[in-house]
Scaffold this motif. Structure first.
Motif, mmCIF file in Angstrom:
data_model
loop_
_atom_site.group_PDB
_atom_site.id
_atom_site.type_symbol
_atom_site.label_atom_id
_atom_site.label_comp_id
_atom_site.label_asym_id
_atom_site.label_seq_id
_atom_site.Cartn_x
_atom_site.Cartn_y
_atom_site.Cartn_z
ATOM 1 N N VAL A 128 1.030 5.910 1.735
ATOM 2 C CA VAL A 128 1.749 6.295 0.524
ATOM 3 C C VAL A 128 1.872 5.110 -0.418
ATOM 4 O O VAL A 128 2.331 4.028 -0.026
ATOM 5 C CB VAL A 128 3.152 6.848 0.869
ATOM 6 C CG1 VAL A 128 3.910 7.186 -0.413
ATOM 7 C CG2 VAL A 128 3.031 8.074 1.766
ATOM 8 N N VAL A 185 3.256 2.753 4.307
ATOM 9 C CA VAL A 185 3.845 2.823 2.968
ATOM 10 C C VAL A 185 3.705 1.452 2.308
ATOM 11 O O VAL A 185 4.087 0.432 2.909
ATOM 12 C CB VAL A 185 5.331 3.217 3.021
ATOM 13 C CG1 VAL A 185 5.928 3.244 1.604
ATOM 14 C CG2 VAL A 185 5.508 4.566 3.706
ATOM 15 N N SER A 245 9.022 6.273 -0.861
ATOM 16 C CA SER A 245 8.202 7.305 -0.229
ATOM 17 C C SER A 245 8.965 8.604 -0.006
ATOM 18 O O SER A 245 8.496 9.498 0.702
ATOM 19 C CB SER A 245 7.683 6.794 1.118
ATOM 20 O OG SER A 245 8.762 6.393 1.949
#
Length: 347
Positions: free
Chosen positions: A226, A288, A294
């Protein structure tokens, strides 16, 4: 912005160096001047005899002999042949670091990008972080170090670096990670050590291959990362340990990933939140980017409806460490993967 471009920014590969008069002056100081004195009659005869003998040996042998006497050798690089020291001791690198550390060679200066890798933290004491405030500050720092070898991934910097010291440019993506490791090890006379490292790593990975495949079974494994308001999926061509999972262990990815990013040449794909079920498998490696919110993924009903999430088959990884591709990182990833999958034995 594509992920590759964003990672290029992180390692400052898009910098363009402007001329720096002060730096070039410093380089000039490093060059020094040499003068020749007169020759006596006997010395002249000796010199002529040496010249005759050298000619009889042929140009290639003479060149090799001359390089050996001067402590230099010629290597093939992505910018042609370059003369480098036989035993470089004062090295600067703007990207590759784990490759050096894996064979117990510690560069004097390395980039902030490579020094940010947590997997290398216990091996980097004494290595100075390159000052990337500007192109000029980088060059000034490197010139002041007086290196005997510079290794770079940045083609735009090659000419400037070459004015300071012998420079080897390694084009990104031209070689496999293993080939890059071997190439760098050869530059510092550590080919034997690199082979031992590679052999040990492969043996460790293959020793547990059938065990891990038995645990995973017919289930699929996926990699999801992400970034700000974007979701990326990867296969075996973009770090994150994908080559261990899919190439060495031959685990299967979801069909959409397997076709393009494992069997094919695609490095990564950007997917929507709604498309996640198609790209996430029975096991999910989940990273992430630092300082990224996120929540748009993790708080969504779709993410929490995924079976892998509900069953706890998610391995969170630290993006800043998993994005690297050096041999030390691969070894650390291998340990993490083994521990993770063993936690699902019999489940």
């Amino acid at each position: 912005m594509p992920l590759r471009e964003r990672e290029d920014i992180m390692m400052n590969r898009t910098r363009r160096l402007a001329p720096a008069i002060a730096v070039l002056a410093a380089v000039g100081m490093l060059t020094g001047c040499s003068g020749k004195g007169g020759e006596s009659g006997n010395n002249k005869v000796d010199t002529e005899n040496e010249s005759t003998a050298q000619k009889s040996q042929g140009p290639e042998k003479n060149a090799a002999s001359r390089e050996a006497e001067e402590g230099m050798r010629t290597v093939e690089t992505d910018k042609g042949q370059v003369e480098i020291p036989i035993n470089p001791e004062n090295i600067v690198t703007d990207y590759y670091l784990g490759e050096f550390l894996a064979v117990d060679v510690k560069p004097a200066i390395a980039s902030p990008y490579s020094l940010s890798n947590p997997f290398l933290a216990d091996k980097t004491e004494g290595i100075r972080e390159m000052d990337i405030t500007s192109a000029e500050t980088s060059l000034e720092m490197i010139a002041a170090q007086e290196p005997d070898l510079i290794v770079t991934i940045t083609e735009a910097d090659y000419e400037k670096y070459s004015e300071i010291a012998p420079t080897v440019y390694i084009q990104d993506g031209k070689r496999s990670d293993e080939e890059v490791f071997r190439y760098i090890a050869d530059l510092v006379g550590k080919s034997g050590e690199a082979e031992e490292y590679i052999t040990d790593f492969k043996a460790r990975a293959l020793d547990v291959k059938e065990e891990i495949r038995g645990i995973v079974g017919d289930r699929t494994v996926s990699i999801v990362e992400v970034w700000p308001q974007q979701i990326y999926t990867m296969g075996s061509h973009f770090a994150r340990g994908g080559s261990i999972l899919y190439d060495m262990w031959e685990l299967k990815a979801p069909e959409a990933v397997q076709a393009d990013m494992v069997d094919g040449d695609t490095q990564y794909q950007v997917v929507s939140l709604e498309a996640l079920p198609e790209y996430t498998g029975d096991f999910i490696l989940y990273g992430v980017l630092a300082d990224t919110d996120s929540a748009f993924v993790e708080d969504s009903k779709l993410w929490n409806s995924l079976e892998a999430v509900q069953e706890g088959r998610v391995l969170p990884y630290e993006q800043v460490s998993f994005m690297h591709r050096d041999p030390i990182t691969y070894n650390a990833q291998l340990d993490i993967f083994i521990d993770f999958f063993r936690g699902f034995e019999g489940k």
